[in-house]
Design an enzyme around this catalytic site. Sequence first.
Site, PDB file in Angstrom:
ATOM      1  N   LYS A 274      84.137  46.020  26.907  1.00 35.89           N
ATOM      2  CA  LYS A 274      82.972  45.892  26.030  1.00 35.89           C
ATOM      3  C   LYS A 274      82.975  44.534  25.346  1.00 35.89           C
ATOM      4  CE  LYS A 274      82.434  50.778  24.744  1.00 35.89           C
ATOM      5  NZ  LYS A 274      81.057  50.939  25.255  1.00 35.89           N
ATOM      6  N   ARG A 348      82.032  60.625  30.892  1.00 38.58           N
ATOM      7  CA  ARG A 348      81.678  61.588  31.940  1.00 38.58           C
ATOM      8  C   ARG A 348      82.863  61.870  32.860  1.00 38.58           C
ATOM      9  NH1 ARG A 348      76.935  57.571  33.676  1.00 38.58           N
ATOM     10  NH2 ARG A 348      77.249  57.025  31.501  1.00 38.58           N
TER      11      ARG A 348
HETATM   12  N1  BES Z   1      81.259  55.496  24.181  1.00 37.15           N
HETATM   13  C1  BES Z   1      80.246  54.819  24.899  1.00 37.15           C
HETATM   14  C2  BES Z   1      78.844  55.174  24.412  1.00 37.15           C
HETATM   15  C3  BES Z   1      78.458  54.686  23.057  1.00 37.15           C
HETATM   16  C4  BES Z   1      77.835  53.465  22.913  1.00 37.15           C
HETATM   17  C5  BES Z   1      78.634  55.478  21.955  1.00 37.15           C
HETATM   18  C6  BES Z   1      77.442  53.037  21.667  1.00 37.15           C
HETATM   19  C7  BES Z   1      78.255  55.055  20.708  1.00 37.15           C
HETATM   20  C8  BES Z   1      77.640  53.835  20.572  1.00 37.15           C
HETATM   21  C9  BES Z   1      80.337  55.170  26.373  1.00 37.15           C
HETATM   22  O1  BES Z   1      81.594  55.438  26.849  1.00 37.15           O
HETATM   23  C10 BES Z   1      79.814  53.994  27.112  1.00 37.15           C
HETATM   24  O2  BES Z   1      80.433  52.970  27.041  1.00 37.15           O
HETATM   25  N2  BES Z   1      78.702  54.142  27.795  1.00 37.15           N
HETATM   26  C11 BES Z   1      78.104  53.072  28.509  1.00 37.15           C
HETATM   27  C12 BES Z   1      77.644  53.596  29.839  1.00 37.15           C
HETATM   28  C13 BES Z   1      77.215  52.515  30.788  1.00 37.15           C
HETATM   29  C14 BES Z   1      78.422  51.714  31.241  1.00 37.15           C
HETATM   30  C15 BES Z   1      76.526  53.137  31.959  1.00 37.15           C
HETATM   31  C16 BES Z   1      76.929  52.567  27.676  1.00 37.15           C
HETATM   32  O3  BES Z   1      76.258  53.370  27.068  1.00 37.15           O
HETATM   33  O4  BES Z   1      76.747  51.363  27.627  1.00 37.15           O
HETATM   34 MN    MN Z   2      82.602  53.666  27.430  1.00 33.53          MN
END
Ligand code: BES
Ligand code: MN
Length: 490
Positions: A274, A348
Site C-alpha cells: 500500500k 477474501r
Molecule cells: N483492508 C483493505 C480494505 C480497506 C481499505 C479497508 C481502506 C479500510 C479502508 C483491503 O484488504 C484491501 O486492501 N482492499 C483492496 C482491494 C483491491 C486490491 C482489489 C482495496 O480496497 O484497495
Molecule cells: Mn488489503
Amino acid sequence: MQFNVNHSAFDAIDTDALVIFLFDDEDAASLTALSGTHTALFNSLKDQNLLASKVGQVTPLIGHADLPASQVLLIGAGSRAKLSENNFIKVIKATLKALKQAKVSSASLALDDLIPAKRSVAWSVEKATELMLTGLYQYDTTKSKKADSNKLERLDYLVAEQNLDTAIRTGRALAHGMNVARELGNLPANICNPDYLVEQANNLADAYDEISVEVLGQKEMEALGMGSFLAVTQGSANPPYVIVMKYNGGKSDEKPHVLVGKGLTFDAGGISIKPAAGMEDMKYDMLGAASVFGTLNTLAELKPALNVIGVICAAENMCSGTATRPGDVVTSMSGKTIEVINTDAEGRLVLCDALTYVDRFEPASVVDIATLTGAVIVGLGHHPTAVYANNEELQQQLVSAGQASWDRGWPMPLWEEYNEELESPFADLRNIGAGRAAGSITAAAFLSEFTRDYNWAHLDIAGTGWTTAKEGATGRPVGMLTRYLLDRLS
Ligand code: BES
Ligand code: MN
Ligand code: ZN
C-alpha cells in the site's frame, strides 16, 4: 454507572442536574411541570430569544431555587413533531458533553419528551443508555496521561412507562460490546496482533461460562488445507490463528448462527504494498473480528437462548522474502485454486477458508464481517454498512436489524455477472475483479463462491467500522448484529 427510571415530578427530583429538552415548535411541555414562577421565567427568556432550541444547544436555567435539582440544563432538540433518530443522538451526545463539563455525579433526563417520531420509549431508553456508556469511553491505553475518570455515577430517566429494565440492560450490554470492539480496534498493531486476539478470546471464555474457545494454529490450518489463508500470512513473523468462540445459550440441538470476522491486525498490502500515506489506518483491518468479540461480549451479558459461534481469522499481511507473490496460485480449503493477482486483496483469501471451515457447524446462518474494500467507501461513504447475501430473507433481516438498532446497512447485489469477472486462465478463480469497477461487489462475489451450501451474508464495514483517526473505531456493527441475533429468538 447506574441507570434508573423515575416517575417523579420535577419539583420532587433531587439530582445534580435536571435536564429538560426544548423544542422550537411548541412551548416545552416539560416545563408545564415546573412551578408557575418557572413558567413565567421560561416565557420571559423565550420572549427575549434567550432559549436555544436548536439541536444540541445548551442553556443553563438560572433562578430555579425552588427546584431541588442543583442545576437545570435546557437542551435544544429542534422540532418535536419531526424528531429524528439522528437528532435524538445529537441531543443525547450534547447532554453528555454538558454533564461532563459540569462534572456532576448524578443527572435526571426528561426523556419522555425526547421520543423520536417513529420510536418507542423503550427504544429511546435503550439508545440513550448505549450512547451514554459509549460516550464515556475514551481511548487512553497507550497514552502516559490517562483520561479524566468519569464523575457521572447515576442517571435517571424521567418517564411514565414502568417496564424499562430490558431496555436499560440491553443498552448497557450493547455499549459494553461496542466499547470492547472499539478498544481492540484502536489498539496499535504492535500490541493487538494475532496472539493478542487469542488472549482476548481466552479471557472472554474465562469470564463467561456460556463461552468456550478453541484455537487452530498454523499446523491445524495446514492439516485442514487452508492454503489460501496461509498464503496471506506467510510473509509475517506473527503466526496466524483461526479462533473459534462458542456462545452456548440455546438447546444443544439448536443450529448455531455463525459470525466470521476478518482479523487482519495489520494490512501492509503484502508485495502489492500500500502507499505510505494512511497506512497506519490498516491497524483497523481487524474490525470485523473486533465486532465479533463485541457481539459475543454483549450476548454473554444478555444471555439469550441462542447458539452463536464466532470465528476470527487472525493474521497479518506483510511483505517479506517469504510473502506470496502476485501471480502465485494457491489451493483453498474448498479445493478451488486461486490466482493471487493482488496480494492486497487478502481479506477474501483468509475469509474464503474460514467460510469453508464453518460448514461443519451446520449453521442456521453465516454472517461474515470485514473491512474488505476501499471501494465500499467510494460507493456508500461512512454511513451504511454494505449488506450482501445469497438469501433475500437474510439480507432483509440484517437491513431491518440495522434500521431497528440505528446501526444501518444497505442492500447490495450479488449477480453472476460479477462472478464472471473472477475468471482466470491459470486457476479456478482470480482474487480481484478484471477492473476497478464495483470493487466491493466483486469482493463479495468472490466470497459467494465459497458459501453455496448455507444461508450467508457479508457485511463490508470498511466505511463504518472506523471513520477518522480522531473518532477511531465506532463499535459498528455490534448494534446491527446483536439486533439480528436477538430477533432470531423464537
Ligand atoms: N483492508 C483493505 C480494505 C480497506 C481499505 C479497508 C481502506 C479500510 C479502508 C483491503 O484488504 C484491501 O486492501 N482492499 C483492496 C482491494 C483491491 C486490491 C482489489 C482495496 O480496497 O484497495
Ligand atoms: Mn488489503
Ligand atoms: Zn485488508
